[in-house]
Design an enzyme around this catalytic site. Sequence first.
Site, mmCIF file in Angstrom:
data_model
loop_
_atom_site.group_PDB
_atom_site.id
_atom_site.type_symbol
_atom_site.label_atom_id
_atom_site.label_comp_id
_atom_site.label_asym_id
_atom_site.label_seq_id
_atom_site.Cartn_x
_atom_site.Cartn_y
_atom_site.Cartn_z
ATOM 1 N N SER A 109 0.518 -1.543 -0.333
ATOM 2 C CA SER A 109 -0.348 0.093 -0.076
ATOM 3 C C SER A 109 1.012 1.025 0.063
ATOM 4 O O SER A 109 2.473 1.483 -0.062
ATOM 5 C CB SER A 109 -1.203 0.316 1.070
ATOM 6 O OG SER A 109 -1.576 1.318 1.480
ATOM 7 N N TYR B 248 -1.005 -0.536 10.638
ATOM 8 C CA TYR B 248 -1.699 -0.969 9.559
ATOM 9 C C TYR B 248 -0.322 -0.551 7.977
ATOM 10 O O TYR B 248 0.772 -0.720 7.328
ATOM 11 C CB TYR B 248 -2.605 -0.238 8.479
ATOM 12 C CG TYR B 248 -3.141 -0.682 6.918
ATOM 13 C CD1 TYR B 248 -3.632 -1.516 6.812
ATOM 14 C CD2 TYR B 248 -2.896 0.745 5.966
ATOM 15 C CE1 TYR B 248 -3.575 -2.085 5.837
ATOM 16 C CE2 TYR B 248 -3.303 0.439 4.967
ATOM 17 C CZ TYR B 248 -3.551 -1.159 4.349
ATOM 18 O OH TYR B 248 -3.252 -1.154 3.687
#
Length: 249
Positions: free
Chosen positions: A136, A149
């Site tokens: 990501s 995250y």
Amino acid sequence: MTRTVLITGATSGFGAASVRRFTNAGWRVIATGRRADRLQMLVDELGADKVHAAHFDIRDEAAMDAALAEVPEAFRDIDLLINNAGLALGTAPAQSASLDDWRTMIDTNVTSLVTLTHRLLPALIARKGAIINISSIAGSYPYPGGNTYGGTKAFVTQFSLGLRSDLHGTGVRVTSIEPGMAETEFTLVRTHGDQQASDKLYTGAQPMTAEDIADTLYWVATLPPHLNINRLELMPVTQSFAGFQVARK
Ligand code: NDP
Ligand code: 8X3
């Protein structure tokens, strides 16, 4: 020759779109995830000769091994592993975040990903296959509330690059895909089921779609075998960068 891909997190979002993209191009797909009903819908839609459904919690190593042992003969020659299953939980700053959420993200996005990769590496080397890991932009660009995250995705990117080094000379290709905002169930999961928050984030923003990512994965997978995309970062045009923050007295 028919090729086979194992796609984790195939019950929604990028994974489900990728199952459709690869089967439509003639690949066989092993589709994994916890929601058996969603996987069965893919089998019903695309055919049991094209899709093998393997439902298990990817954090459960014994269940993963049992599912791999039960893969039918026709699906056993895996050419491509797409490590897609993953999640963000929460947007709270570190000092008020849930430790349970942090552990779930690490177990899912990191520990499970390396476990499955470790299991499949010998077969992928034997077939000169490929691995695509879904990282990501959160792994490269920190933002408030991204804490764990972002950390898990930084791991995924760096692990991918490390695999490239270790697999030198084997012919196995490794790619880290690093998307920005894409509309899937990602935000619904991140907010623990807040549909309004999810709608608010995506409405009017023209986010990327799951199909955009599936097309990208298919493109990477079908490049000539002498070519390796190491990292690929992609965003919707509507998303870009913001500056640093300064705390003043
Ligand atoms: P979705 O929530 O739509 O899909 C996530 C998938 O992961 C589901 O199929 C889910 O299956 C699976 N999954 C989650 N936890 C587990 C588990 N414990 N065991 C097995 N499967 C699990 O989100 P996306 O499609 O957006 O996310 C796919 C990947 O892309 C993730 O790694 C995410 O971090 C990453 N990503 C997403 C972006 C976005 O903006 N959407 C941007 C950048 C990266 P089930 O719940 O049925 O188990
Ligand atoms: C998902 C993209 O920007 O929400 O990985 O972290 S972001």
